[in-house]
Design a protein around this motif. Structure first.
Motif, PDB file in Angstrom:
ATOM      1  N   UNK A 165      -2.978   0.443  29.749  1.00 42.17           N
ATOM      2  CA  UNK A 165      -3.555  -0.496  30.714  1.00 42.17           C
ATOM      3  C   UNK A 165      -2.478  -0.956  31.694  1.00 42.17           C
ATOM      4  N   UNK A 166      -2.876  -1.314  32.922  1.00 40.65           N
ATOM      5  CA  UNK A 166      -1.887  -1.690  33.938  1.00 40.65           C
ATOM      6  C   UNK A 166      -0.926  -2.796  33.515  1.00 40.65           C
ATOM      7  N   UNK A 167      -1.406  -3.815  32.814  1.00 40.86           N
ATOM      8  CA  UNK A 167      -0.517  -4.903  32.390  1.00 40.86           C
ATOM      9  C   UNK A 167       0.529  -4.400  31.398  1.00 40.86           C
ATOM     10  N   UNK A 168       0.144  -3.477  30.522  1.00 41.81           N
ATOM     11  CA  UNK A 168       1.089  -2.909  29.557  1.00 41.81           C
ATOM     12  C   UNK A 168       2.088  -2.015  30.273  1.00 41.81           C
ATOM     13  N   UNK A 169       1.616  -1.265  31.265  1.00 44.83           N
ATOM     14  CA  UNK A 169       2.523  -0.429  32.059  1.00 44.83           C
ATOM     15  C   UNK A 169       3.581  -1.292  32.728  1.00 44.83           C
ATOM     16  N   UNK A 170       3.174  -2.415  33.313  1.00 47.04           N
ATOM     17  CA  UNK A 170       4.140  -3.321  33.942  1.00 47.04           C
ATOM     18  C   UNK A 170       5.174  -3.802  32.925  1.00 47.04           C
TER      19      UNK A 170
END
Length: 241
Positions: A165-170
């Protein structure tokens, strides 16, 4: 620190890499962009000794490593964190981490564990949990942490954002920035060009087994073909360089 010169590779008669040349200097974050099937993961397998090149040379810290066994390459300080995590799912988080550090002996485990638990506090909380029961983001953190247990000079990361997910990627990318700030050289292989170009200063683009573009992150982000293939016209940098 890492120099790859005219490296080619084949799967049987099929050419996969064609005279690839690039370098990574000490202290850099360098990215390699490319679509699925471009040959990125094969290149990392060649560098880490899992595969042998059909031609060309690979140097790490000035020493030729093409043809060396993977464990010797790890001992030199070049560590490969593979695509899709490749953890031992039935072993605990702690056991996976201990396996990552085995090459330096048991005495090195305690300080190494302290460092990775400081970097990834959630892994300390999950240390008795089997790796296969972790979330995708936690598994990626464990995969990176296992690589760090080998005390790398240069850490090669293969698609660390894949399937997250994008938040985890960040969060993963912020960790890569912290590792770099602490002195670890990073070679980041990604399809996620937006995230990769925001992290690195310099990069390469691979297509069908060849390096087709090289330049600064700004130059690649502004390149028409990179924008068309990876970024979209509305691309904007998210991070301060």
């Amino acid at each position: 620190m890492l120099k790859v010169v005219n490296v080619s590779a084949h799967y049987g008669p099929l050419p996969v890499l064609r005279r690839v040349t690039f370098h990574v200097d000490a202290g850099e974050i360098v990215c390699l962009l490319g679509a699925n099937g471009a040959g990125k993961s094969t290149l990392l397998k060649l560098i880490s000794g899992v595969m042998k090149p059909s031609e060309g040379e690979i140097f790490f810290d000035g020493v030729p490593i093409h043809g060396q066994a993977p464990e010797r390459i790890v001992r030199r300080g070049l560590v490969h964190v593979p695509e899709a995590r490749q953890l031992f799912p039935n072993l605990t988080v702690l056991e996976n981490l201990e396996l990552g550090g085995y090459i330096h002996g048991r005495r090195s485990l305690s300080p190494g564990l302290a460092e990775v638990f400081d970097l990834f506090p959630i892994l300390f909380e999950r240390r008795r949990q089997k790796a296969g029961t972790l979330s995708g983001g936690e598994q990626q953190m464990l995969s990176i942490a296992r690589g760090l247990m080998a005390r790398p000079k240069l850490l090669m990361l293969d698609e660390p954002s894949l399937g997250l997910a994008p938040l985890i990627v960040d969060e993963i990318y912020a960790t890569v920035q912290r590792l770099h700030a602490s002195g670890t050289t990073v070679f980041l292989v990604e399809q996620n060009a937006m995230g990769a170009l925001d992290l690195c200063r310099r990069g390469y683009v691979m297509e069908t087994g060849r390096i087709v573009l090289a330049g600064s992150a700004d130059e690649l982000a502004d390149h028409e073909e990179v924008q068309r293939a990876y970024l979209g016209r509305d691309y904007r940098h998210k991070w301060e360089r």
